[in-house]
Write a protein that holds these residues in place. Structure first.
Motif, PDB file in Angstrom:
ATOM      1  N   PHE A 206      22.873 -11.026 -16.023  1.00  0.00           N
ATOM      2  CA  PHE A 206      24.116 -11.086 -16.794  1.00  0.00           C
ATOM      3  C   PHE A 206      24.418 -12.544 -17.082  1.00  0.00           C
ATOM      4  CE2 PHE A 206      28.586 -10.914 -17.784  1.00  0.00           C
ATOM      5  CZ  PHE A 206      28.774  -9.658 -18.360  1.00  0.00           C
ATOM      6  N   LYS A 207      24.702 -12.852 -18.323  1.00  0.00           N
ATOM      7  CA  LYS A 207      24.925 -14.233 -18.751  1.00  0.00           C
ATOM      8  C   LYS A 207      26.034 -14.893 -17.945  1.00  0.00           C
ATOM      9  CE  LYS A 207      26.839 -14.872 -22.764  1.00  0.00           C
ATOM     10  NZ  LYS A 207      27.047 -14.912 -24.243  1.00  0.00           N
ATOM     11  N   ASN A 208      25.735 -16.081 -17.426  1.00  0.00           N
ATOM     12  CA  ASN A 208      26.670 -16.914 -16.660  1.00  0.00           C
ATOM     13  C   ASN A 208      26.998 -16.355 -15.282  1.00  0.00           C
ATOM     14  OD1 ASN A 208      26.849 -18.680 -18.850  1.00  0.00           O
ATOM     15  ND2 ASN A 208      28.636 -17.611 -19.702  1.00  0.00           N
ATOM     16  N   HIS A 209      26.395 -15.231 -14.904  1.00  0.00           N
ATOM     17  CA  HIS A 209      26.645 -14.649 -13.588  1.00  0.00           C
ATOM     18  C   HIS A 209      25.411 -14.735 -12.691  1.00  0.00           C
ATOM     19  CE1 HIS A 209      30.229 -11.916 -14.961  1.00  0.00           C
ATOM     20  NE2 HIS A 209      30.236 -13.089 -15.566  1.00  0.00           N
ATOM     21  N   LYS A 253      45.456  -7.430 -25.058  1.00  0.00           N
ATOM     22  CA  LYS A 253      44.446  -8.486 -25.096  1.00  0.00           C
ATOM     23  C   LYS A 253      43.147  -7.978 -24.467  1.00  0.00           C
ATOM     24  CE  LYS A 253      45.313 -10.983 -20.734  1.00  0.00           C
ATOM     25  NZ  LYS A 253      43.916 -11.134 -20.328  1.00  0.00           N
ATOM     26  N   ARG A 254      42.054  -8.602 -24.827  1.00  0.00           N
ATOM     27  CA  ARG A 254      40.754  -8.191 -24.324  1.00  0.00           C
ATOM     28  C   ARG A 254      40.646  -8.566 -22.842  1.00  0.00           C
ATOM     29  NH1 ARG A 254      35.767  -7.049 -26.572  1.00  0.00           N
ATOM     30  NH2 ARG A 254      33.924  -7.638 -25.346  1.00  0.00           N
ATOM     31  N   PRO A 255      40.195  -7.633 -21.966  1.00  0.00           N
ATOM     32  CA  PRO A 255      40.060  -7.957 -20.540  1.00  0.00           C
ATOM     33  C   PRO A 255      39.106  -9.129 -20.333  1.00  0.00           C
ATOM     34  CG  PRO A 255      39.806  -5.595 -20.908  1.00  0.00           C
ATOM     35  CD  PRO A 255      39.805  -6.235 -22.252  1.00  0.00           C
ATOM     36  N   THR A 256      39.435  -9.977 -19.381  1.00  0.00           N
ATOM     37  CA  THR A 256      38.595 -11.139 -19.107  1.00  0.00           C
ATOM     38  C   THR A 256      38.556 -11.404 -17.604  1.00  0.00           C
ATOM     39  OG1 THR A 256      38.169 -13.427 -19.717  1.00  0.00           O
ATOM     40  CG2 THR A 256      40.462 -12.827 -19.313  1.00  0.00           C
ATOM     41  N   PHE A 257      37.590 -12.191 -17.186  1.00  0.00           N
ATOM     42  CA  PHE A 257      37.412 -12.473 -15.765  1.00  0.00           C
ATOM     43  C   PHE A 257      38.469 -13.469 -15.266  1.00  0.00           C
ATOM     44  CE2 PHE A 257      33.172 -10.947 -16.882  1.00  0.00           C
ATOM     45  CZ  PHE A 257      32.899 -10.114 -15.813  1.00  0.00           C
ATOM     46  N   LYS A 258      38.671 -13.437 -13.974  1.00  0.00           N
ATOM     47  CA  LYS A 258      39.652 -14.328 -13.346  1.00  0.00           C
ATOM     48  C   LYS A 258      39.318 -15.798 -13.596  1.00  0.00           C
ATOM     49  CE  LYS A 258      39.447 -14.646  -8.907  1.00  0.00           C
ATOM     50  NZ  LYS A 258      39.499 -14.293  -7.475  1.00  0.00           N
ATOM     51  N   PRO A 371      31.666 -14.898 -13.067  1.00  0.00           N
ATOM     52  CA  PRO A 371      31.033 -16.070 -13.669  1.00  0.00           C
ATOM     53  C   PRO A 371      30.856 -17.196 -12.656  1.00  0.00           C
ATOM     54  CG  PRO A 371      32.821 -15.260 -15.059  1.00  0.00           C
ATOM     55  CD  PRO A 371      32.913 -14.515 -13.767  1.00  0.00           C
ATOM     56  N   ILE A 372      29.714 -17.886 -12.767  1.00  0.00           N
ATOM     57  CA  ILE A 372      29.457 -19.072 -11.958  1.00  0.00           C
ATOM     58  C   ILE A 372      29.989 -20.287 -12.716  1.00  0.00           C
ATOM     59  CG2 ILE A 372      27.684 -20.513 -10.908  1.00  0.00           C
ATOM     60  CD1 ILE A 372      25.917 -18.029 -10.717  1.00  0.00           C
ATOM     61  N   THR A 373      30.895 -21.028 -12.083  1.00  0.00           N
ATOM     62  CA  THR A 373      31.462 -22.230 -12.707  1.00  0.00           C
ATOM     63  C   THR A 373      31.149 -23.436 -11.831  1.00  0.00           C
ATOM     64  OG1 THR A 373      33.601 -22.043 -11.589  1.00  0.00           O
ATOM     65  CG2 THR A 373      33.318 -20.806 -13.646  1.00  0.00           C
ATOM     66  N   ASP A 374      31.584 -24.603 -12.302  1.00  0.00           N
ATOM     67  CA  ASP A 374      31.352 -25.823 -11.527  1.00  0.00           C
ATOM     68  C   ASP A 374      32.102 -25.796 -10.199  1.00  0.00           C
ATOM     69  OD1 ASP A 374      29.764 -26.783 -13.558  1.00  0.00           O
ATOM     70  OD2 ASP A 374      31.393 -27.888 -14.537  1.00  0.00           O
ATOM     71  N   SER A 375      33.208 -25.063 -10.159  1.00  0.00           N
ATOM     72  CA  SER A 375      34.044 -25.066  -8.957  1.00  0.00           C
ATOM     73  C   SER A 375      34.017 -23.740  -8.194  1.00  0.00           C
ATOM     74  CB  SER A 375      35.492 -25.391  -9.334  1.00  0.00           C
ATOM     75  OG  SER A 375      35.994 -24.430 -10.255  1.00  0.00           O
ATOM     76  N   TYR A 376      33.308 -22.730  -8.700  1.00  0.00           N
ATOM     77  CA  TYR A 376      33.366 -21.423  -8.031  1.00  0.00           C
ATOM     78  C   TYR A 376      32.032 -20.680  -8.149  1.00  0.00           C
ATOM     79  CZ  TYR A 376      34.675 -16.595  -6.972  1.00  0.00           C
ATOM     80  OH  TYR A 376      34.738 -15.341  -6.434  1.00  0.00           O
ATOM     81  N   THR A 377      31.574 -20.179  -7.021  1.00  0.00           N
ATOM     82  CA  THR A 377      30.433 -19.268  -6.959  1.00  0.00           C
ATOM     83  C   THR A 377      30.803 -18.119  -6.032  1.00  0.00           C
ATOM     84  OG1 THR A 377      28.826 -21.052  -7.305  1.00  0.00           O
ATOM     85  CG2 THR A 377      28.004 -18.999  -6.356  1.00  0.00           C
ATOM     86  N   GLN A 378      30.734 -16.915  -6.521  1.00  0.00           N
ATOM     87  CA  GLN A 378      31.146 -15.752  -5.746  1.00  0.00           C
ATOM     88  C   GLN A 378      30.229 -15.548  -4.542  1.00  0.00           C
ATOM     89  OE1 GLN A 378      30.618 -11.978  -7.736  1.00  0.00           O
ATOM     90  NE2 GLN A 378      32.289 -11.010  -6.604  1.00  0.00           N
ATOM     91  N   THR A 379      30.821 -15.247  -3.386  1.00  0.00           N
ATOM     92  CA  THR A 379      30.052 -14.890  -2.188  1.00  0.00           C
ATOM     93  C   THR A 379      30.647 -13.635  -1.571  1.00  0.00           C
ATOM     94  OG1 THR A 379      31.403 -16.266  -0.710  1.00  0.00           O
ATOM     95  CG2 THR A 379      29.459 -17.289  -1.700  1.00  0.00           C
ATOM     96  N   ASP A 380      29.805 -12.845  -0.941  1.00  0.00           N
ATOM     97  CA  ASP A 380      30.257 -11.585  -0.346  1.00  0.00           C
ATOM     98  C   ASP A 380      31.292 -11.806   0.750  1.00  0.00           C
ATOM     99  OD1 ASP A 380      28.463 -10.422  -2.027  1.00  0.00           O
ATOM    100  OD2 ASP A 380      27.033  -9.804  -0.482  1.00  0.00           O
TER     101      ASP A 380
END
Length: 445
Positions: A206-209, A253-258, A371-380
């Motif tokens: 998935f793009k950016n994820h 509005k279109r749903p979007t990620f946090k 989404p993976i950003t410069d300040s956030y990467t999801q972890t379980d």
């Protein structure tokens, strides 16, 4: 063993068509020693008989040697009648014993390590289920994480067992694998080549994820196991579903990620869409992959949700929890990590020979649904609010110690001495609430 005696342990072997697997390992025991032991976790459907010749006088000697047993025997007032006959059972008239009449010497009991049991038990069950089901292989969404990698390694172990059985001349296994791959002249000699015929995996990116590391790990593991691997982008399918929703509510509005300013409700819904989309596509590919490769038949979809996540409720309904088979559904994350470490070792050292698995163990667990950003990467563990080690302790206290929330709190106050009792109580309350909500949700829905 306290009272001595000669006793036999008999067990079935194989799958009964459900979740239960009989692991064999029939034994002949006497006075606590093992004199014969059958194979454990065999994929053969043949009956295995083990025999041993033992001296029953050793049972009498063992019992009399114990002071309490000797005193009881001395108080007995009855006499055992002895009957003399003119023939010998255990020797000829000269008193010499043939090789077949010599008593069997005791031997050490063969034990599998927990890591070997995780490999051979589910692998044998998968083989028995596959050959009984009439299907032609497996399809696994392979994310490159610990759970799906464990499932892939177990299927790889199954391929190794099948090849070994065919090399040993097991005609039943050979007949079954020829039917599975639909080739009456096929004889497997290489586990990787065999896996390429009936084991299909896909990295659904998935793009950016999806990170580059998990993409590469899934490809590398599929190559080491020998699976037929596909890299698949699910972004268009995801966008089509969101477009359908937006068309139904044109004024919203279109749903979007946090990460892009969306609410918690939007963020959770979009994560669930990804997970469910992957399972919908998994069943599509399971039905049509063999057709696309120029053959026929269908594949069983494999899931990869560990017992800790089920205990916590950290999963999406109808994602990988809705697969045909989940080989690791009763195994904790901690045990899976030890299994992967063992499986990464070369076969010469007792492992499965998939070296990339050690990199899987070292990577932080992540669902990669945000989404993976410069300040956030999801972890379980951050999502769950607890570590997998904590989840494993919860699970063992609940299942093995039959502990409720109060008993858990009392025990964990001593185990987690680095936390205050108030913090332990908060963690136990959270876990208990989530477990019971999840349990009743699945029980009545």
């Amino acid at each position: 063993t306290k009272s001595g005696g000669c006793y036999l342990y008999s067990n079935q072997i194989g799958c009964d068509g459900g979740r239960l697997y009989y692991d064999g390992s029939a034994m002949v025991m006497m006075n606590g020693d093992c004199f014969a032991q059958a194979k454990q976790f065999s994929i053969s459907d043949e009956v295995e008989v083990v025999t041993a010749l033992v001296d029953l006088d050793e049972v009498e000697s063992y019992r009399v040697a114990r002071a309490s047993s000797a005193a009881q025997a001395a108080r007995g007032s009855y006499q055992i009648d002895r009957i003399s006959v003119d023939f010998n059972i255990c020797s000829d008239k000269s008193g010499s014993l043939s090789a077949s009449q010599r008593t069997t010497l005791p031997k050490a009991i063969r034990y599998h390590t927990p890591e070997q049991e995780i490999a051979f038990g589910p692998a044998s069950w998968l083989w028995d289920y596959l050959r009984r089901s009439g299907m032609n292989g497996f399809f696994l969404p392979l994310s490159g994480g610990a759970d799906s990698s464990s499932t892939a390694a177990i299927v790889g172990c199954m391929c190794q067992l099948v090849v070994d059985a065919c090399i040993e001349g097991n005609s039943g296994v050979l007949e079954d694998i020829r039917r599975v791959v639909m080739d009456p002249n096929y004889t497997p000699v290489d586990p990787r080549e065999l896996a390429g015929r009936f084991f299909h995996t896909s990295f659904m990116s998935f793009k950016n994820h999806s990170s580059a590391s998990t993409t590469e790990l899934s490809r590398t593991l599929a190559d080491q196991v020998g699976a037929y691997h596909i890299n698949l982008d699910i972004f268009k399918a995801f966008e089509a579903i969101v477009d359908t929703f937006s068309a139904a509510f044109p004024d919203a509005k279109r749903p979007t990620f946090k990460a892009y300013g969306g609410s918690v409700a939007e963020n959770l819904a979009l994560q669930n869409i990804q997970a469910r989309t992957r399972m919908v596509l998994a069943y599509l590919f399971a039905q049509l992959s063999l057709w696309a490769r120029g053959t026929r038949g269908g594949l069983l979809v494999l899931g990869s949700a560990n017992v800790d996540e089920g205990l916590r409720g950290y999963l999406t309904k109808y994602d990988c929890s809705a697969a045909d088979i989940n080989p690791i559904g009763g195994i904790s994350k901690a045990d899976l990590r030890r299994f992967l470490t063992w499986a990464s070792k070369p076969k010469a050292e007792g492992g499965l020979g998939y070296p990339c698995l050690i990199d899987v163990v070292r990577a932080p667990p992540s669902a990669e649904l945000e989404p993976i950003t410069d300040s956030y990467t999801q972890t379980d563990e951050e999502d769950m609010g607890m570590t997998y080690d904590e989840l494993t302790q919860y699970g063992r206290l609940r299942k093995l110690a039959h502990a409720g929330p109060v008993s858990m709190f009392r025990k964990l106050c001593h185990v987690w001495d680095h936390l205050t009792p108030e913090k332990v109580a908060e963690k136990v309350r959270t876990m208990a609430r989530l477990f019971y909500v999840f349990f009743f949700l699945f029980l009545f829905c």
